[in-house]
Write a protein that holds these residues in place. Structure first.
Motif, PDB file in Angstrom:
ATOM      1  N   LYS A   4     -15.441 -19.395  64.711  1.00 35.64           N
ATOM      2  CA  LYS A   4     -16.339 -18.361  65.565  1.00 35.64           C
ATOM      3  C   LYS A   4     -15.260 -17.067  65.116  1.00 35.64           C
ATOM      4  CE  LYS A   4     -17.788 -17.274  70.135  1.00 35.64           C
ATOM      5  NZ  LYS A   4     -17.927 -17.807  71.614  1.00 35.64           N
ATOM      6  N   ILE A   7     -15.830 -15.785  61.663  1.00 34.85           N
ATOM      7  CA  ILE A   7     -17.215 -15.364  61.288  1.00 34.85           C
ATOM      8  C   ILE A   7     -17.253 -14.013  61.763  1.00 34.85           C
ATOM      9  CG2 ILE A   7     -19.461 -15.381  62.097  1.00 34.85           C
ATOM     10  CD1 ILE A   7     -19.194 -18.401  62.100  1.00 34.85           C
ATOM     11  N   LYS A   8     -16.640 -13.507  62.740  1.00 36.40           N
ATOM     12  CA  LYS A   8     -16.820 -12.029  63.266  1.00 36.40           C
ATOM     13  C   LYS A   8     -16.037 -11.212  62.408  1.00 36.40           C
ATOM     14  CE  LYS A   8     -17.583 -13.645  67.986  1.00 36.40           C
ATOM     15  NZ  LYS A   8     -16.882 -13.820  69.382  1.00 36.40           N
ATOM     16  N   SER A  11     -17.108  -7.290  61.312  1.00 40.02           N
ATOM     17  CA  SER A  11     -18.334  -6.715  61.951  1.00 40.02           C
ATOM     18  C   SER A  11     -17.760  -5.447  63.025  1.00 40.02           C
ATOM     19  CB  SER A  11     -18.674  -7.729  62.830  1.00 40.02           C
ATOM     20  OG  SER A  11     -17.840  -8.300  63.988  1.00 40.02           O
ATOM     21  N   THR A  14     -18.898  -1.704  62.046  1.00 42.13           N
ATOM     22  CA  THR A  14     -20.322  -1.568  62.237  1.00 42.13           C
ATOM     23  C   THR A  14     -20.815  -1.480  63.494  1.00 42.13           C
ATOM     24  OG1 THR A  14     -20.571  -2.652  60.094  1.00 42.13           O
ATOM     25  CG2 THR A  14     -22.669  -2.507  61.452  1.00 42.13           C
ATOM     26  N   LEU A  15     -20.084  -2.486  64.343  1.00 46.43           N
ATOM     27  CA  LEU A  15     -20.499  -2.557  65.753  1.00 46.43           C
ATOM     28  C   LEU A  15     -20.101  -1.409  66.453  1.00 46.43           C
ATOM     29  CD1 LEU A  15     -19.468  -6.283  66.547  1.00 46.43           C
ATOM     30  CD2 LEU A  15     -21.835  -5.281  66.609  1.00 46.43           C
ATOM     31  N   ALA A  18     -22.429   1.293  65.844  1.00 45.98           N
ATOM     32  CA  ALA A  18     -23.807   1.202  66.431  1.00 45.98           C
ATOM     33  C   ALA A  18     -23.815   1.510  67.713  1.00 45.98           C
ATOM     34  CB  ALA A  18     -24.060  -0.316  66.338  1.00 45.98           C
ATOM     35  N   LEU A  19     -22.681   1.241  68.473  1.00 49.81           N
ATOM     36  CA  LEU A  19     -22.600   1.409  69.761  1.00 49.81           C
ATOM     37  C   LEU A  19     -22.362   2.945  70.304  1.00 49.81           C
ATOM     38  CD1 LEU A  19     -20.127  -1.349  71.129  1.00 49.81           C
ATOM     39  CD2 LEU A  19     -22.375  -1.095  71.745  1.00 49.81           C
ATOM     40  N   LEU A  34     -20.003  -3.750  74.793  1.00 56.70           N
ATOM     41  CA  LEU A  34     -20.111  -4.897  73.896  1.00 56.70           C
ATOM     42  C   LEU A  34     -20.431  -5.887  74.142  1.00 56.70           C
ATOM     43  CD1 LEU A  34     -20.449  -5.405  70.597  1.00 56.70           C
ATOM     44  CD2 LEU A  34     -17.976  -5.185  70.681  1.00 56.70           C
ATOM     45  N   ARG A  37     -24.057  -6.282  76.145  1.00 60.59           N
ATOM     46  CA  ARG A  37     -25.047  -6.206  75.389  1.00 60.59           C
ATOM     47  C   ARG A  37     -25.080  -7.582  74.593  1.00 60.59           C
ATOM     48  NH1 ARG A  37     -26.047  -0.261  72.478  1.00 60.59           N
ATOM     49  NH2 ARG A  37     -25.560   0.988  74.275  1.00 60.59           N
ATOM     50  N   SER A  38     -23.947  -8.123  74.404  1.00 60.60           N
ATOM     51  CA  SER A  38     -24.154  -9.397  73.532  1.00 60.60           C
ATOM     52  C   SER A  38     -24.087 -10.749  74.776  1.00 60.60           C
ATOM     53  CB  SER A  38     -22.915  -9.542  72.529  1.00 60.60           C
ATOM     54  OG  SER A  38     -21.857  -9.835  73.308  1.00 60.60           O
ATOM     55  N   ASN A  39     -24.045 -10.308  75.765  1.00 55.97           N
ATOM     56  CA  ASN A  39     -23.984 -11.514  76.951  1.00 55.97           C
ATOM     57  C   ASN A  39     -22.856 -12.278  76.743  1.00 55.97           C
ATOM     58  OD1 ASN A  39     -26.735 -11.054  78.060  1.00 55.97           O
ATOM     59  ND2 ASN A  39     -27.541 -11.929  76.104  1.00 55.97           N
ATOM     60  N   TYR A  41     -20.992 -12.643  74.063  1.00 58.77           N
ATOM     61  CA  TYR A  41     -20.578 -13.339  72.747  1.00 58.77           C
ATOM     62  C   TYR A  41     -19.645 -12.328  71.974  1.00 58.77           C
ATOM     63  CZ  TYR A  41     -21.131 -14.839  68.056  1.00 58.77           C
ATOM     64  OH  TYR A  41     -20.849 -15.608  66.870  1.00 58.77           O
ATOM     65  N   PHE A  42     -19.824 -11.141  72.004  1.00 61.09           N
ATOM     66  CA  PHE A  42     -18.564 -10.152  71.396  1.00 61.09           C
ATOM     67  C   PHE A  42     -17.558  -9.643  72.447  1.00 61.09           C
ATOM     68  CE2 PHE A  42     -22.081  -9.570  68.181  1.00 61.09           C
ATOM     69  CZ  PHE A  42     -21.248  -9.787  66.989  1.00 61.09           C
TER      70      PHE A  42
END
Lengths: 107, 107
Positions: A4, A7-8, A11, A14-15, A18-19, A34, A37-39, A41-42
Motif C-alpha cells: 500500500k 503504491i503511493k 504521488s 502531484t497531490l 492539486a491541493l 488530504l 478529502r480521501s477519507n 486513505y492518504f
DNA sequence: CTCCAATACATATGATAATTATGCATAAGT
DNA sequence: ACTTATGCATAATTATCATATGTATTGGAG
C-alpha cells in the motif's frame, strides 16, 4: 514497507499541487485536508511533506508566504505559481496515462 | 528523474505478478512482454527486474524453474505460486482503491 | 493556573527501490 | 567472422520515503 505504501510512492508532489490549486494552504493544513478529502486513505507524514515543500518552492512550483492571524500562531502558506499550475496540468495527464495502462495490464 | 518515472515507482512487483499469472515467463521475456502489452509505455530495466525476481522468489510469490529447449539457450521460467496468486489479488484491489482515490483528488 | 494534547514547522538518519553501469555467455543473422 | 539480440546477473550510485526526533506555540481540561 507495505505494498500500500509502495503504491503511493510518486504521488506526493502531484497531490500537493492539486491541493494548493484549490486555495493556498499551510503545511499542517495540507496533511489534514488530504486525509479528510480521501477519507483517511492518504496520510502524508511531516518528514516527507516539509522537505518536499521546500524542494518544490526551490523549483518554483509553489511560493511560501508567512501569515500571522490575530489569534493563533504563525503559518506558512503555500501558493501555486504559474509554473506550478502548468506542472499540475501535465502531471494530471501523466497520471491518467499511467492509470489507463495499469488498468489494462491488470485486467 | 522525470515525473513519469516517479509515477511508475511501486508498480514493479504487481506488474510481474500480473504477467506470470497469465503464463510462466522467463526474465527477458517479461521485459519484452511488458513493453509489448503497454505499447512501449512500461520498460523494465534488467538491473531492477532480476533483483526483484530473486526477492519475490525468496518471499515465495513465484517459483523459478530452469528449462532447456531443443534449440536455443537455457531459460529460467518463473511460475506463480498460490501465495503469489493471493498477493496479486490483494494488490490489484489496492491499486484499484489507490486509483479511485487519486482520480477523485485530481478531479 | 497548570498540565497535556493538538497545532505548526523543521531536520537527521536509515531503509528501500530504482537507475546506471558493467560483466559474462550463447545464439542467430549477414 | 562479426555483429546484434538474447539471457541472466551483480555492483555502485542516486533518489525517495519512513521513522524518529526536536522545538515552540496554543487551547482546553481539570
Amino acid at each position: 514497507m507495505t505494498v500500500k505504501d509502495q503504491i503511493k510512492k510518486g504521488s506526493t508532489e502531484t497531490l500537493i499541487l492539486a491541493l494548493v490549486s484549490d486555495r493556498p494552504m499551510y503545511g499542517y493544513e495540507l496533511t489534514q485536508e488530504l486525509k479528510k478529502r480521501s477519507n483517511g486513505y492518504f496520510e502524508m507524514k511531516e518528514g516527507l511533506l516539509y522537505p518536499t515543500l521546500h524542494r518544490m518552492e526551490k523549483e518554483g512550483l509553489i511560493k511560501a508566504e508567512w501569515q500571522t492571524p490575530e489569534s493563533g500562531r504563525k503559518r506558512k502558506y503555500y501558493n501555486l505559481t504559474a509554473v506550478g499550475k502548468e506542472a499540475l496540468g501535465s502531471q494530471k495527464e501523466e497520471w491518467r496515462t499511467f492509470m489507463t495502462q495499469m488498468q489494462e495490464l491488470l485486467g
